[in-house]
Structure formats: structure tokens, C-alpha cells
Design a protein around this motif. Structure first.
Motif, PDB file in Angstrom:
ATOM      1  N   TRP A  78       0.840  -1.202   0.000  1.00 37.52           N
ATOM      2  CA  TRP A  78       0.000   0.000   0.000  1.00 37.52           C
ATOM      3  C   TRP A  78       0.870   1.244   0.000  1.00 37.52           C
ATOM      4  O   TRP A  78       0.535   2.240  -0.638  1.00 37.52           O
ATOM      5  CB  TRP A  78      -0.966   0.016   1.185  1.00 37.52           C
ATOM      6  CG  TRP A  78      -1.674  -1.280   1.418  1.00 37.52           C
ATOM      7  CD1 TRP A  78      -1.743  -1.963   2.600  1.00 37.52           C
ATOM      8  CD2 TRP A  78      -2.389  -2.084   0.465  1.00 37.52           C
ATOM      9  NE1 TRP A  78      -2.459  -3.129   2.434  1.00 37.52           N
ATOM     10  CE2 TRP A  78      -2.861  -3.228   1.132  1.00 37.52           C
ATOM     11  CE3 TRP A  78      -2.667  -1.952  -0.894  1.00 37.52           C
ATOM     12  CZ2 TRP A  78      -3.601  -4.216   0.499  1.00 37.52           C
ATOM     13  CZ3 TRP A  78      -3.397  -2.946  -1.534  1.00 37.52           C
ATOM     14  CH2 TRP A  78      -3.853  -4.051  -0.831  1.00 37.52           C
TER      15      TRP A  78
ATOM     16  N   ALA B  29      -5.262   0.537  -3.364  1.00 32.51           N
ATOM     17  CA  ALA B  29      -5.507   1.042  -2.017  1.00 32.51           C
ATOM     18  C   ALA B  29      -5.879  -0.102  -1.087  1.00 32.51           C
ATOM     19  O   ALA B  29      -6.390  -1.137  -1.515  1.00 32.51           O
ATOM     20  CB  ALA B  29      -6.622   2.074  -2.051  1.00 32.51           C
TER      21      ALA B  29
ATOM     22  N   LEU C  52      -6.179  -0.415   6.090  1.00 29.10           N
ATOM     23  CA  LEU C  52      -5.718   0.972   6.036  1.00 29.10           C
ATOM     24  C   LEU C  52      -5.172   1.407   7.386  1.00 29.10           C
ATOM     25  O   LEU C  52      -4.136   2.057   7.465  1.00 29.10           O
ATOM     26  CB  LEU C  52      -6.846   1.906   5.589  1.00 29.10           C
ATOM     27  CG  LEU C  52      -6.444   3.377   5.536  1.00 29.10           C
ATOM     28  CD1 LEU C  52      -5.297   3.610   4.555  1.00 29.10           C
ATOM     29  CD2 LEU C  52      -7.639   4.243   5.188  1.00 29.10           C
TER      30      LEU C  52
ATOM     31  N   ARG D 187      -1.433   2.678   8.073  1.00 20.89           N
ATOM     32  CA  ARG D 187      -1.166   4.002   8.650  1.00 20.89           C
ATOM     33  C   ARG D 187      -0.261   3.888   9.869  1.00 20.89           C
ATOM     34  O   ARG D 187       0.637   4.699  10.051  1.00 20.89           O
ATOM     35  CB  ARG D 187      -2.475   4.718   8.985  1.00 20.89           C
ATOM     36  CG  ARG D 187      -3.202   5.222   7.725  1.00 20.89           C
ATOM     37  CD  ARG D 187      -4.537   5.874   8.045  1.00 20.89           C
ATOM     38  NE  ARG D 187      -4.427   6.952   9.028  1.00 20.89           N
ATOM     39  CZ  ARG D 187      -4.075   8.206   8.735  1.00 20.89           C
ATOM     40  NH1 ARG D 187      -3.804   8.543   7.490  1.00 20.89           N
ATOM     41  NH2 ARG D 187      -4.024   9.116   9.691  1.00 20.89           N
TER      42      ARG D 187
ATOM     43  N   THR E 169      -3.965   9.366   2.866  1.00 24.28           N
ATOM     44  CA  THR E 169      -5.005   8.448   3.334  1.00 24.28           C
ATOM     45  C   THR E 169      -5.904   9.080   4.398  1.00 24.28           C
ATOM     46  O   THR E 169      -6.744   8.412   4.977  1.00 24.28           O
ATOM     47  CB  THR E 169      -4.388   7.142   3.875  1.00 24.28           C
ATOM     48  OG1 THR E 169      -3.476   7.457   4.935  1.00 24.28           O
ATOM     49  CG2 THR E 169      -3.678   6.377   2.769  1.00 24.28           C
TER      50      THR E 169
ATOM     51  N   ARG F 108     -11.988   3.904  -2.236  1.00 25.20           N
ATOM     52  CA  ARG F 108     -10.810   4.024  -1.359  1.00 25.20           C
ATOM     53  C   ARG F 108     -11.248   4.314   0.068  1.00 25.20           C
ATOM     54  O   ARG F 108     -12.117   5.143   0.299  1.00 25.20           O
ATOM     55  CB  ARG F 108      -9.911   5.175  -1.813  1.00 25.20           C
ATOM     56  CG  ARG F 108      -9.223   4.970  -3.122  1.00 25.20           C
ATOM     57  CD  ARG F 108      -8.353   6.183  -3.457  1.00 25.20           C
ATOM     58  NE  ARG F 108      -7.434   6.485  -2.388  1.00 25.20           N
ATOM     59  CZ  ARG F 108      -6.168   6.082  -2.351  1.00 25.20           C
ATOM     60  NH1 ARG F 108      -5.674   5.372  -3.334  1.00 25.20           N
ATOM     61  NH2 ARG F 108      -5.389   6.394  -1.350  1.00 25.20           N
TER      62      ARG F 108
ATOM     63  N   TYR G  71     -10.513   5.966   3.718  1.00 35.67           N
ATOM     64  CA  TYR G  71      -9.800   7.103   4.283  1.00 35.67           C
ATOM     65  C   TYR G  71     -10.010   7.130   5.788  1.00 35.67           C
ATOM     66  O   TYR G  71     -11.094   6.807   6.275  1.00 35.67           O
ATOM     67  CB  TYR G  71     -10.325   8.437   3.723  1.00 35.67           C
ATOM     68  CG  TYR G  71     -10.047   8.638   2.270  1.00 35.67           C
ATOM     69  CD1 TYR G  71      -8.864   9.243   1.838  1.00 35.67           C
ATOM     70  CD2 TYR G  71     -10.972   8.245   1.304  1.00 35.67           C
ATOM     71  CE1 TYR G  71      -8.609   9.429   0.494  1.00 35.67           C
ATOM     72  CE2 TYR G  71     -10.713   8.431  -0.044  1.00 35.67           C
ATOM     73  CZ  TYR G  71      -9.533   9.022  -0.439  1.00 35.67           C
ATOM     74  OH  TYR G  71      -9.290   9.198  -1.777  1.00 35.67           O
TER      75      TYR G  71
END
Length: 138
Positions: free
Chosen positions: A30, A38, A45, A49, A64, A128, A130
Motif C-alpha cells: 500500500w 488502495a 488501512l 497508517r 489516506t 478508497r 480514508y
């Protein structure tokens, strides 16, 4: 989004997110991938992160972060900050476009242990995920 410097971590190294997989097979794909590639879930995610925080990949963190809450910029990690681990406690997908992830991230700075316990909200737009915002759990 600017790509991270080449190999911020060895592709064969264990991923910082604690998944037990190699970095290249986990968050690394990623971090280095094109914008259309993504993280497929809010948890993926969130893990990517965390790894980006560990590796100082601020461009990825900003890319992101949902525009509604995205800061203008991020400061580099404090000198001497060591990330010690991530525990994902709970993931709940409310519908196709909204999810929450509860996690605990541990770090150490200047000999003092720190613990961030947060429930983060994620939203999916145009395919995607976020990061939207988070609430600290006391």
C-alpha cells in the motif's frame, strides 16, 4: 502523493503493523503502490497508517486522511521515538462505506512508555478507504 524513499524497510522484514507477514506482502504494497491500489478494508488501512507512522511516511498518512479532517502537514517523528507495537482490538463495518477500528499503539520516548488507545472512524469514497477521525479511549 510522493512515493516513500526506496526501501524504508527491507521488503522481507516483518511488517511493523504486527500482522506476522512480510512488509512487502502487507503494508509495503500500500505504501509503494499507485493511487488506484488502495488498502481493501478499514483495518488494512489502519494497519498501513500505523506502519507509515513507524516509518515516517508522512505523505502516505496525508494521502489516506480524509480531506474533511486532514491537517496541512505533519511533523517528523520526535527524535528517539520508538514504536513498540500495535494491537487491533475491534473492527466494525457499519455499511459499505463506514467502519470503525479500535486499536492500541504503544511507543517509547525518552525512556517513557506511551500508549494510544483510539477508536478511529473510516469512510470509503470512490472505492478508497480514508481515515476520518478518532476518539481517544481513556
Amino acid at each position: 502523493m510522493t512515493k516513500p524513499s526506496p526501501d524504508p524497510i527491507s521488503p522481507g522484514a516483518a511488517c511493523p503493523c504486527g500482522s506476522g507477514r512480510r512488509y512487502a506482502e502487507c503494508c509495503g504494497r500500500w505504501h509503494a503502490g499507485p493511487l488506484h491500489l488502495a488498502a481493501p478494508t478499514a483495518e488494512a488501512l489502519m494497519r498501513s497508517r500505523y506502519s507509515a507512522f513507524v516509518l515516517g511516511l508522512n505523505d502516505y498518512l496525508l494521502a489516506t486522511w480524509h480531506p474533511d479532517g486532514r491537517p496541512r502537514g505533519l511533523e517528523p517523528n520526535e527524535p528517539g521515538l520508538r514504536w513498540l507495537g500495535l494491537e487491533v482490538r475491534r473492527c466494525v463495518q457499519q455499511d459499505d462505506s463506514h467502519a470503525t477500528v479500535e486499536f492500541v499503539a504503544r511507543s517509547k520516548l525518552a525512556g517513557r512508555a506511551q500508549r494510544l488507545h483510539e477508536t478511529s472512524r473510516f469512510v470509503r469514497e470512490d472505492g478508497r478507504w480514508y481515515y476520518l477521525d478518532g476518539e481517544i479511549v481513556e
